[in-house]
Design a protein around this motif. Structure first.
Motif, PDB file in Angstrom:
ATOM      1  N   VAL A   8      49.454  38.426  38.873  1.00 21.56           N
ATOM      2  CA  VAL A   8      49.683  39.679  39.116  1.00 21.56           C
ATOM      3  C   VAL A   8      50.650  39.993  40.352  1.00 21.56           C
ATOM      4  CG1 VAL A   8      48.472  41.980  39.360  1.00 21.56           C
ATOM      5  CG2 VAL A   8      47.282  40.489  38.285  1.00 21.56           C
ATOM      6  N   GLY A  12      51.259  45.063  41.101  1.00 21.58           N
ATOM      7  CA  GLY A  12      50.147  45.149  40.340  1.00 21.58           C
ATOM      8  C   GLY A  12      48.875  45.278  41.268  1.00 21.58           C
ATOM      9  N   VAL A  13      48.953  44.448  42.307  1.00 19.21           N
ATOM     10  CA  VAL A  13      47.847  44.271  43.105  1.00 19.21           C
ATOM     11  C   VAL A  13      47.747  45.462  44.008  1.00 19.21           C
ATOM     12  CG1 VAL A  13      46.956  42.946  45.216  1.00 19.21           C
ATOM     13  CG2 VAL A  13      48.254  41.736  43.483  1.00 19.21           C
ATOM     14  N   VAL A  18      44.559  44.728  39.119  1.00 15.35           N
ATOM     15  CA  VAL A  18      44.249  43.376  39.174  1.00 15.35           C
ATOM     16  C   VAL A  18      42.873  43.270  38.058  1.00 15.35           C
ATOM     17  CG1 VAL A  18      42.873  41.205  40.317  1.00 15.35           C
ATOM     18  CG2 VAL A  18      44.852  42.640  41.214  1.00 15.35           C
ATOM     19  N   ILE A  21      43.946  43.938  34.437  1.00 15.69           N
ATOM     20  CA  ILE A  21      44.516  42.741  33.732  1.00 15.69           C
ATOM     21  C   ILE A  21      43.520  41.748  33.525  1.00 15.69           C
ATOM     22  CG2 ILE A  21      46.315  41.081  34.322  1.00 15.69           C
ATOM     23  CD1 ILE A  21      47.868  43.077  35.745  1.00 15.69           C
ATOM     24  N   VAL A  22      42.713  41.419  34.654  1.00 12.43           N
ATOM     25  CA  VAL A  22      41.630  40.315  34.347  1.00 12.43           C
ATOM     26  C   VAL A  22      40.748  40.743  32.906  1.00 12.43           C
ATOM     27  CG1 VAL A  22      39.350  39.475  35.337  1.00 12.43           C
ATOM     28  CG2 VAL A  22      41.283  39.670  36.532  1.00 12.43           C
ATOM     29  N   LEU A  35      41.021  31.746  40.169  1.00 14.44           N
ATOM     30  CA  LEU A  35      41.787  32.903  40.684  1.00 14.44           C
ATOM     31  C   LEU A  35      41.832  33.018  42.062  1.00 14.44           C
ATOM     32  CD1 LEU A  35      40.583  36.561  39.486  1.00 14.44           C
ATOM     33  CD2 LEU A  35      40.439  35.969  41.655  1.00 14.44           C
ATOM     34  N   LEU A  37      43.816  35.320  45.572  1.00 16.70           N
ATOM     35  CA  LEU A  37      44.807  36.281  46.261  1.00 16.70           C
ATOM     36  C   LEU A  37      45.442  35.253  47.225  1.00 16.70           C
ATOM     37  CD1 LEU A  37      44.910  39.693  47.045  1.00 16.70           C
ATOM     38  CD2 LEU A  37      45.248  38.338  48.761  1.00 16.70           C
ATOM     39  N   VAL A  70      49.965  38.401  46.056  1.00 13.82           N
ATOM     40  CA  VAL A  70      49.777  38.267  44.572  1.00 13.82           C
ATOM     41  C   VAL A  70      48.450  37.734  44.084  1.00 13.82           C
ATOM     42  CG1 VAL A  70      52.139  37.677  44.080  1.00 13.82           C
ATOM     43  CG2 VAL A  70      50.791  36.016  44.490  1.00 13.82           C
ATOM     44  N   VAL A  71      48.070  37.919  42.729  1.00 14.68           N
ATOM     45  CA  VAL A  71      46.756  37.219  42.413  1.00 14.68           C
ATOM     46  C   VAL A  71      46.974  36.251  41.313  1.00 14.68           C
ATOM     47  CG1 VAL A  71      44.637  37.753  41.176  1.00 14.68           C
ATOM     48  CG2 VAL A  71      45.333  39.225  43.190  1.00 14.68           C
ATOM     49  N   MET A  73      46.219  33.392  38.382  1.00 10.37           N
ATOM     50  CA  MET A  73      44.958  32.985  37.626  1.00 10.37           C
ATOM     51  C   MET A  73      45.478  31.771  36.656  1.00 10.37           C
ATOM     52  SD  MET A  73      43.648  36.891  36.614  1.00 10.37           S
ATOM     53  CE  MET A  73      45.231  37.791  36.968  1.00 10.37           C
ATOM     54  N   CYS A 114      53.436  41.942  36.152  1.00  9.92           N
ATOM     55  CA  CYS A 114      52.542  40.713  35.946  1.00  9.92           C
ATOM     56  C   CYS A 114      53.754  39.404  35.494  1.00  9.92           C
ATOM     57  CB  CYS A 114      51.562  40.891  34.933  1.00  9.92           C
ATOM     58  SG  CYS A 114      52.054  41.675  33.468  1.00  9.92           S
TER      59      CYS A 114
END
Ligand code: RTP
Length: 148
Positions: A8, A12-13, A18, A21-22, A35, A37, A70-71, A73, A114
């Motif tokens: 993300v 998006g964050v 988040v 999307i998850v 996952l 951040l 950003v996140v 994953m 994303c």
């Protein structure tokens, strides 16, 4: 198991997407394997986007990715690389079908929420770059309800 790297991006964050999307990956049946951040450095992002270094939009892309955390994953499952990208939608959100993440939530290519790996090979490279300590596999009991 096939794995992909989904990220993300800062927009998006910041927009609070988040969880959305998850949730889409969870509901599909894919397995969350890692996952985090992270506040990426310029150098880290330049490595991630090394293939795009010659593109005219590269400096703009790096600056965009530096606007916030950003996140990142790792998701696993059958066909997750290709199907993950279908779930994200086309790179240009105006070409993304409704029902995809970009098709539903954004408008501009420079703010497209994303990232998803584009091949199994680049997924493994990206996972190694973003999760250098490795990603541990685990057994999921629910798999018997998802896979035939
Ligand atoms: P991503 O890596 O983020 O999943 O995107 P992608 O494979 O669909 O697209 P790619 O061509 O690899 O581009 C990476 C990201 O660069 C930004 N971009 N800006 N013309 C432009 O201004 C432009 N083109 C691409 C987007 O954020 C794109 O996701």
């Amino acid at each position: 198991m096939e794995r992909t790297y989904i990220m993300v991006k800062p927009d998006g964050v910041e927009r609070g997407l988040v969880g959305e999307i998850v949730q889409r990956f969870e509901k599909k049946g894919y397995q969350l394997l890692a996952l985090q951040l992270l506040h990426p450095t310029k150098q880290h992002l330049e490595q991630h986007y090394a293939d795009l270094a010659g593109k005219p939009f590269f400096p703009k892309l790096i600056n965009y990715m530096l606007t916030g955390p950003v996140v990142g994953m790792v998701w696993g499952g059958k066909g997750v690389v290709k199907t993950g990208r279908v779930m994200l939608g086309a790179t240009n959100p105006l070409d993304s079908a409704p029902g995809t993440i970009r098709g539903d939530y954004c408008v501009d290519v420079g703010k497209n929420l994303c990232h998803g790996s584009d091949s199994v090979e680049s997924a493994e490279k990206e996972i190694a770059l973003w999760f250098p300590d490795g990603v541990r596999a685990y057994k999921r009991h629910v798999d018997s309800l998802i896979y035939e």
